[in-house]
Design an enzyme around this catalytic site. Structure first.
Site, PDB file in Angstrom:
ATOM      1  N   ASN A   1     -85.713 -32.495 -93.746  1.00 36.06           N
ATOM      2  CA  ASN A   1     -85.701 -33.961 -93.723  1.00 36.06           C
ATOM      3  C   ASN A   1     -85.194 -34.528 -92.400  1.00 36.06           C
ATOM      4  O   ASN A   1     -84.345 -35.410 -92.390  1.00 36.06           O
ATOM      5  CB  ASN A   1     -84.801 -34.474 -94.849  1.00 36.06           C
ATOM      6  CG  ASN A   1     -85.038 -33.786 -96.168  1.00 36.06           C
ATOM      7  OD1 ASN A   1     -86.178 -33.609 -96.585  1.00 36.06           O
ATOM      8  ND2 ASN A   1     -83.972 -33.381 -96.837  1.00 36.06           N
TER       9      ASN A   1
ATOM     10  N   HIS B   1     -76.754 -30.437-106.122  1.00 34.51           N
ATOM     11  CA  HIS B   1     -78.097 -30.225-105.574  1.00 34.51           C
ATOM     12  C   HIS B   1     -78.865 -29.175-106.365  1.00 34.51           C
ATOM     13  O   HIS B   1     -80.034 -29.373-106.726  1.00 34.51           O
ATOM     14  CB  HIS B   1     -77.965 -29.827-104.105  1.00 34.51           C
ATOM     15  CG  HIS B   1     -79.228 -29.899-103.317  1.00 34.51           C
ATOM     16  ND1 HIS B   1     -80.097 -28.832-103.196  1.00 34.51           N
ATOM     17  CD2 HIS B   1     -79.776 -30.907-102.588  1.00 34.51           C
ATOM     18  CE1 HIS B   1     -81.109 -29.176-102.416  1.00 34.51           C
ATOM     19  NE2 HIS B   1     -80.937 -30.430-102.035  1.00 34.51           N
TER      20      HIS B   1
END
Length: 393
Positions: free
Chosen positions: A275, A181
């Site tokens: 999200n 990430h």
């Protein structure tokens, strides 16, 4: 765009980034169905020297061997190429030529043609094109960008020779990224201008990278580690602090305090909205730390510049490309495509570095304001996209 890179690839990318169709500068003459070879030759004769495909036996035409000709005739298809040297001046002249020459049906600008699947892919990611990065004269030179995430692959070949300062705030783990990430986010915000094996995916390619590991190799972290990373970034004078992380918690006083101290020191914290949504049926509020008043909250957009289905809403300042984003990944994979407000945030952070380079006054709150002023207005509520799509200076 650099004036030294003006080949077809660069012209195409620049045109797309500017929202224009990629024209070659030449024009295509189309003749009427009934036009004979003699009619075509007669129509072109007044324009200057002419070449014909038949000169090469009707095949294997080398477009670089036209020489001084201003037109190249393809008799079998009833078309011709008109170079700038023979092009009538102005639209009116072109229209007049069509009207006055019975053999000619139309004269149209010539466009570049590319493979139908992902035409822009060989040149730059869709996010860099949508945010006009390729047209910016800035590179992040002299600006320090801290990315607080899962760390970075320090052996990634695309970052060889770059100035990288790193530190880990995860007990027992080095900054080396075994998750992916962080490397992806650093790639978008500060990746190279011309990677050897991929389209351009990085924005502030001359910025100094500060890779802070605040999330573990499993992708989790503590508030204490995050605050330690923010403290480190401020102490090192990082003008931009990018945080693609968050939780479902409401606004937290410690994050607001840290963000205010950052602004006072000339640093701007940019954070993902998170999200947790499932649009249009459910929109979750912006997560922490992006929901703090002094943090710039980033929403995600898809390739159609619609709000990504997962993107949270409410307290949003700006939006960035966040769906199917191509960037760096730890070796040996080297590259990966990811989606999330995590991917939108480094787009904003990288462009923030360009803006910071453009003027010493753009620091802290002034940098946040400039990001929002330059943003492209979108037909979506401010609670979903803030000021709009981030744009490079």
């Amino acid at each position: 765009m650099d004036s030294l890179t003006t080949g077809p690839d660069e012209l195409y990318a620049a045109a797309i980034a500017a929202g224009q169709l990629p024209y070659t500068g030449r024009q295509i003459i189309t003749f009427n169905d009934g036009a004979k070879a003699a009619d075509m030759v007669a129509a072109l004769s007044d324009l200057g020297p002419m070449a014909a495909a038949s000169d090469w036996g009707g095949s294997d035409v080398d477009m670089d061997q036209i020489g001084d000709a201003v037109t190249l005739l393809f008799e079998q298809t009833g078309t011709a190429i008109l170079t700038p040297a023979g092009m009538p001046v102005g639209v009116a002249s072109t229209e007049a030529m069509v009207e006055e020459t019975p053999a000619i049906r139309s004269i149209d600008p010539e466009l570049f043609a590319f493979p139908s699947a992902a035409a822009a892919a060989p040149y730059a990611t869709w996010g860099l094109l949508a945010t006009d990065v390729l047209n910016s004269q800035y590179s992040g030179q002299g600006i320090k960008v801290a990315v607080l995430d899962t760390g970075m692959d320090l052996q990634h070949p695309d970052f060889a020779g770059r100035m990288i300062t790193h530190s880990s705030f995860v007990p027992g783990q080095q900054v080396q990224d075994f998750h992916g990430h962080g490397t992806h986010c650093i790639g978008t915000s500060c990746g190279p201008r011309a990677p050897a094996k991929a389209p351009r995916y990085g924005i502030a390619h001359n910025a100094q990278i500060f890779a802070g590991k605040v999330l573990s190799n499993s992708g989790t972290g503590s508030v204490g580690g995050i605050l330690a990373g923010i403290n480190w970034a401020i102490a090192n004078g990082c003008q931009v602090i990018s945080m693609s992380l968050g939780s479902k918690a409401g606004p937290q006083p410690f994050y607001e305090q840290a963000a205010q101290r950052a602004l006072a020191a000339g640093s701007l914290i940019i954070a993902a909205a998170s999200n947790d949504s499932n649009r249009p049926s459910y929109i979750h509020p912006t997560g922490a730390p992006a929901n703090s008043p002094s943090v710039l909250a980033v929403a995600a957009l898809d390739l159609n510049l619609d709000v990504a289905v997962f993107s949270n809403g409410g307290k949003i300042e700006i939006a960035g490309p966040g769906v199917n984003v191509f960037s760096a990944a730890p070796m040996p994979r080297q590259y990966a495509t990811m989606s999330g407000t995590s991917m939108a945030t480094p787009h904003v952070a990288g462009i923030a570095a360009l803006i910071a380079e453009s003027g010493a006054a753009y620091r802290g709150a002034a940098l946040a304001a400039r990001l929002q002023t330059l943003a492209r207005v979108l037909p979506h509520p401010a609670s979903d996209v803030g000021a709009g799509l981030v744009q490079a200076p």
